[in-house]
Every structure is written in structure tokens, then in C-alpha cells.
Design a protein around this motif. Structure first.
Motif, PDB file in Angstrom:
ATOM      1  N   VAL A 103      25.799  12.388 -15.074  1.00 17.52           N
ATOM      2  CA  VAL A 103      24.446  12.099 -14.610  1.00 17.52           C
ATOM      3  C   VAL A 103      24.322  12.440 -13.129  1.00 17.52           C
ATOM      4  N   ARG A 104      23.085  12.567 -12.705  1.00 19.10           N
ATOM      5  CA  ARG A 104      22.779  12.660 -11.285  1.00 19.10           C
ATOM      6  C   ARG A 104      21.860  11.506 -10.919  1.00 19.10           C
ATOM      7  N   VAL A 105      22.018  11.033  -9.692  1.00 21.30           N
ATOM      8  CA  VAL A 105      21.240   9.893  -9.224  1.00 21.30           C
ATOM      9  C   VAL A 105      20.176  10.377  -8.249  1.00 21.30           C
ATOM     10  N   THR A 106      18.949   9.985  -8.463  1.00 16.79           N
ATOM     11  CA  THR A 106      17.849  10.396  -7.596  1.00 16.79           C
ATOM     12  C   THR A 106      17.757   9.473  -6.383  1.00 16.79           C
ATOM     13  N   ASP A 107      16.901   9.833  -5.447  1.00 18.29           N
ATOM     14  CA  ASP A 107      16.515   8.899  -4.400  1.00 18.29           C
ATOM     15  C   ASP A 107      15.694   7.782  -5.025  1.00 18.29           C
ATOM     16  N   GLY A 108      15.484   6.714  -4.263  1.00 13.49           N
ATOM     17  CA  GLY A 108      14.603   5.656  -4.734  1.00 13.49           C
ATOM     18  C   GLY A 108      13.161   6.142  -4.798  1.00 13.49           C
ATOM     19  N   LEU A 109      12.250   5.235  -5.080  1.00 10.42           N
ATOM     20  CA  LEU A 109      10.841   5.595  -5.210  1.00 10.42           C
ATOM     21  C   LEU A 109      10.163   5.786  -3.854  1.00 10.42           C
ATOM     22  N   GLY A 110      10.858   5.471  -2.802  1.00 13.98           N
ATOM     23  CA  GLY A 110      10.292   5.648  -1.474  1.00 13.98           C
ATOM     24  C   GLY A 110      11.352   6.091  -0.493  1.00 13.98           C
ATOM     25  N   PRO A 111      10.939   6.581   0.687  1.00 14.05           N
ATOM     26  CA  PRO A 111       9.540   6.633   1.105  1.00 14.05           C
ATOM     27  C   PRO A 111       8.742   7.694   0.342  1.00 14.05           C
ATOM     28  N   HIS A 112       7.490   7.364   0.084  1.00 13.02           N
ATOM     29  CA  HIS A 112       6.593   8.285  -0.604  1.00 13.02           C
ATOM     30  C   HIS A 112       5.161   7.921  -0.223  1.00 13.02           C
ATOM     31  N   PRO A 113       4.311   8.908   0.024  1.00 15.78           N
ATOM     32  CA  PRO A 113       2.936   8.614   0.444  1.00 15.78           C
ATOM     33  C   PRO A 113       2.173   7.703  -0.509  1.00 15.78           C
ATOM     34  N   MET A 114       2.482   7.777  -1.805  1.00 13.22           N
ATOM     35  CA  MET A 114       1.718   6.988  -2.767  1.00 13.22           C
ATOM     36  C   MET A 114       2.037   5.501  -2.717  1.00 13.22           C
ATOM     37  N   LEU A 115       3.123   5.103  -2.046  1.00 11.82           N
ATOM     38  CA  LEU A 115       3.446   3.683  -1.944  1.00 11.82           C
ATOM     39  C   LEU A 115       2.372   2.931  -1.152  1.00 11.82           C
ATOM     40  N   ALA A 116       1.790   3.583  -0.140  1.00  5.35           N
ATOM     41  CA  ALA A 116       0.734   2.943   0.640  1.00  5.35           C
ATOM     42  C   ALA A 116      -0.462   2.613  -0.246  1.00  5.35           C
ATOM     43  N   GLU A 117      -0.730   3.470  -1.206  1.00  5.15           N
ATOM     44  CA  GLU A 117      -1.833   3.231  -2.139  1.00  5.15           C
ATOM     45  C   GLU A 117      -1.591   1.973  -2.961  1.00  5.15           C
ATOM     46  N   VAL A 118      -0.337   1.791  -3.440  1.00  7.65           N
ATOM     47  CA  VAL A 118      -0.019   0.615  -4.250  1.00  7.65           C
ATOM     48  C   VAL A 118      -0.063  -0.652  -3.401  1.00  7.65           C
ATOM     49  N   LEU A 119       0.465  -0.582  -2.178  1.00  4.87           N
ATOM     50  CA  LEU A 119       0.404  -1.738  -1.281  1.00  4.87           C
ATOM     51  C   LEU A 119      -1.051  -2.133  -1.001  1.00  4.87           C
ATOM     52  N   HIS A 120      -1.901  -1.139  -0.764  1.00  2.00           N
ATOM     53  CA  HIS A 120      -3.325  -1.395  -0.528  1.00  2.00           C
ATOM     54  C   HIS A 120      -3.926  -2.131  -1.728  1.00  2.00           C
ATOM     55  N   LEU A 121      -3.562  -1.699  -2.911  1.00  5.17           N
ATOM     56  CA  LEU A 121      -4.087  -2.327  -4.119  1.00  5.17           C
ATOM     57  C   LEU A 121      -3.642  -3.782  -4.221  1.00  5.17           C
ATOM     58  N   ARG A 122      -2.364  -4.045  -3.941  1.00  2.00           N
ATOM     59  CA  ARG A 122      -1.865  -5.422  -4.032  1.00  2.00           C
ATOM     60  C   ARG A 122      -2.547  -6.316  -2.993  1.00  2.00           C
ATOM     61  N   LEU A 123      -2.778  -5.796  -1.802  1.00  2.14           N
ATOM     62  CA  LEU A 123      -3.482  -6.569  -0.772  1.00  2.14           C
ATOM     63  C   LEU A 123      -4.918  -6.864  -1.207  1.00  2.14           C
ATOM     64  N   ALA A 124      -5.553  -5.869  -1.821  1.00  2.00           N
ATOM     65  CA  ALA A 124      -6.928  -6.051  -2.279  1.00  2.00           C
ATOM     66  C   ALA A 124      -7.004  -7.067  -3.415  1.00  2.00           C
ATOM     67  N   GLU A 125      -6.020  -7.029  -4.318  1.00  2.00           N
ATOM     68  CA  GLU A 125      -5.991  -7.980  -5.435  1.00  2.00           C
ATOM     69  C   GLU A 125      -5.871  -9.417  -4.944  1.00  2.00           C
ATOM     70  N   SER A 126      -5.196  -9.599  -3.804  1.00  2.00           N
ATOM     71  CA  SER A 126      -5.043 -10.937  -3.228  1.00  2.00           C
ATOM     72  C   SER A 126      -6.239 -11.340  -2.372  1.00  2.00           C
ATOM     73  N   GLY A 127      -7.180 -10.416  -2.175  1.00  2.00           N
ATOM     74  CA  GLY A 127      -8.366 -10.719  -1.399  1.00  2.00           C
ATOM     75  C   GLY A 127      -8.191 -10.604   0.094  1.00  2.00           C
ATOM     76  N   PHE A 128      -7.121  -9.913   0.531  1.00  2.00           N
ATOM     77  CA  PHE A 128      -6.839  -9.812   1.964  1.00  2.00           C
ATOM     78  C   PHE A 128      -7.494  -8.597   2.610  1.00  2.00           C
ATOM     79  N   VAL A 129      -7.847  -7.590   1.821  1.00  2.00           N
ATOM     80  CA  VAL A 129      -8.536  -6.405   2.328  1.00  2.00           C
ATOM     81  C   VAL A 129      -9.524  -5.951   1.267  1.00  2.00           C
ATOM     82  N   ARG A 130     -10.427  -5.067   1.659  1.00  2.00           N
ATOM     83  CA  ARG A 130     -11.322  -4.474   0.686  1.00  2.00           C
ATOM     84  C   ARG A 130     -10.581  -3.402  -0.104  1.00  2.00           C
ATOM     85  N   ALA A 131     -11.019  -3.170  -1.318  1.00  2.00           N
ATOM     86  CA  ALA A 131     -10.325  -2.227  -2.191  1.00  2.00           C
ATOM     87  C   ALA A 131     -10.626  -0.786  -1.859  1.00  2.00           C
TER      88      ALA A 131
END
Length: 280
Positions: A103-131
């Protein structure tokens, strides 16, 4: 360019950090990620391997992936972490060595530009920022609910904090507020970043853990919030975006194998079209 047609479809093994126990049976984050990944790679066999514990062990997931003549690669291991995580990397290396898996082992899921999108979503779900996202305009409303500063929490040491720094910059661009990375396992790091936010005028900080979940005791987030007078959003958890990143990591390995040992002319399919019709 994809070399799938030549390499085939090696098994994709999600390496879940920590002791996830019966994750595959209880619908935990690993099992949810498998379901989401199937929408991107329906032709691939996908397995879960936990790096700790006695159930669904990574070594068991790798056990039958020994080298086979004629197969350039039997499997690809994707660590289910968002940044370099030494404990998970060591456990994967030990499992691969003990099983002799091809087998070969990949890098983790980050750093990656799309992680900021998911973090934004989690913050919005908690009501801390607008979506929504608005360029050049803060998407944080001036009230007691919305945050005016974010700590992007990392787990895994300095390299993980550096990776979280990339996400923090992208998240700051989306939110229009101060966003800084910190090590969730290092009190000094959290103290320093909390002080920086206070100096910047932040009075409603939020800790946004840039982790999938199993690599950190989630119950500790509430304790950290109380200690540093901050609220906390949920870990990233399973999401379609993270599954897409995992699928991209898998494809990167397949393409790199194809570039290392490309197929011969005889291995490639015959060209088709009017210019390549056999002579009559």
C-alpha cells in the motif's frame, strides 16, 4: 490524467485515529465517511481501519493486501486527519510493516482550501457566524451571538498548527474577522492566541476545532471553552467535502504510481476514430 484503467482500483483504507471501537457498526465518523466516499469512488472497495483498540484494527484491514504479481498497487491508506498527526502516522507505519501490505499512504485531508468551507459551515450551524460569504464585507453581525474572533484548533504539534494556519487565513477571508491557529493540546499556545485576539478587540471568541473528531477528546472542548472564556463549535465530523478531499488523495496516489512506472504501448487501448480505421 488518471491511470485507473491501467492500475485498476486498489482498496481504499480509511485510517481512523484513536480507539474508535465499533465505529463501523455504530455509524460513527469512519462509517459515515465510507458512505460519503462511495458517491465519489463507487467502483472502489473501501474499508475502515482504527489505529488503536481491538476492534476494526488497521492491521486487519491491511491483512489481505500483500503484494501480488502483475498488480502495481494493492491498496491506498488515507489518514482521517486534517493535518500531520504523529501518533496516527506511527500507527499506520507499524501496521503496514507488520502486515507487509502493498500500500501507499497519502497525506492527511489537510491542509486543503476546502477545509475552511467546512469550518465555516460548522460555525454557522452553531450560530456563531452567518452561513453566506460576502467579499470585503464582514459576515459576522454585531450582536452578542455572533463571534468577532476565531481560534482554529489543531491537534498534532507544530506541523498541525502550521497546517491550521493555512485554514485560518482562508477562513478569515471568508468571515472578515481575526482568525488565528492554536494547538488544542498546548495551554501556552492557547493562552498566547487568546491574548492576541483580546489585543485585537475580540470579546466573543470561538474555538473552531479543525479536527475530524476521533483524534481528540471532544469532551475537553467544553473545558477549554470555560478556561479561555470562549465558546466552541463542533468538530468537522463526516462531510461530503472531506470525502471529496479523501477521494482526491486516493487519485493522487494512483496518478503518481502511473507516472513512476507508466504503462507500455501494448498496455494502452487502441486508438479509435476515422483517422485510425484499419486499412481495407
Amino acid at each position: 490524467m488518471s491511470f485507473d484503467s491501467w492500475i485498476g482500483t486498489p482498496t481504499l483504507v480509511l485510517a481512523v485515529p484513536g480507539d474508535s471501537g465499533s465505529d463501523a457498526d455504530t455509524g460513527g465518523v469512519g462509517a459515515q465517511m465510507v458512505d460519503l466516499l462511495r458517491s465519489y469512488r463507487p467502483e472502489v472497495t473501501i474499508r475502515i481501519g482504527c489505529v488503536e483498540g481491538s476492534d476494526h484494527r488497521l492491521a486487519d484491514a491491511l491483512a489481505d493486501l500483500e503484494p501480488v504479481a502483475g498488480h502495481p498497487l494493492r491498496g491506498v491508506v488515507v489518514p482521517l486527519v486534517t493535518a500531520p498527526h504523529p501518533a496516527t502516522s506511527r500507527a499506520i507505519a507499524e501496521a503496514v510493516e507488520s502486515t507487509g501490505a502493498d500500500v501507499r499512504v497519502t497525506d492527511g485531508l489537510g491542509p486543503h482550501p476546502m477545509l475552511a468551507e467546512v469550518l465555516h459551515l460548522r460555525l454557522a450551524e452553531s450560530g456563531f457566524v452567518r452561513a453566506d460569504r460576502m467579499r470585503l464585507i464582514s459576515v459576522v453581525a454585531p450582536n452578542t451571538t455572533m463571534t468577532d474572533g476565531v481560534i482554529v484548533g489543531a491537534v498534532g504539534g507544530d506541523d498541525a498548527v502550521n497546517a491550521a494556519g493555512v485554514t485560518a487565513v482562508l477562513l478569515a477571508a471568508r468571515l472578515g474577522v481575526t482568525v488565528l491557529p492554536a494547538d488544542l493540546e498546548d495551554e501556552a499556545s492557547l493562552e498566547q492566541v487568546r491574548g492576541q485576539l483580546a489585543d485585537a478587540g475580540c470579546v466573543r471568541p470561538v474555538i473552531a476545532p479543525s479536527i475530524v473528531g476521533p483524534e481528540f477528546d471532544v469532551d475537553r472542548l467544553a473545558e477549554l471553552g470555560e478556561r479561555y472564556s470562549a465558546r466552541c463549535s463542533a468538530p468537522l465530523g463526516a462531510s461530503s467535502t472531506l470525502a471529496k478531499i479523501a477521494a482526491l488523495r486516493y487519485a493522487e496516489i494512483l496518478n503518481s504510481v502511473g507516472l513512476d512506472t507508466p504503462p507500455t504501448v501494448d498496455d494502452l487501448p487502441s486508438p479509435v476514430g476515422s483517422r485510425h480505421r484499419p486499412e481495407s
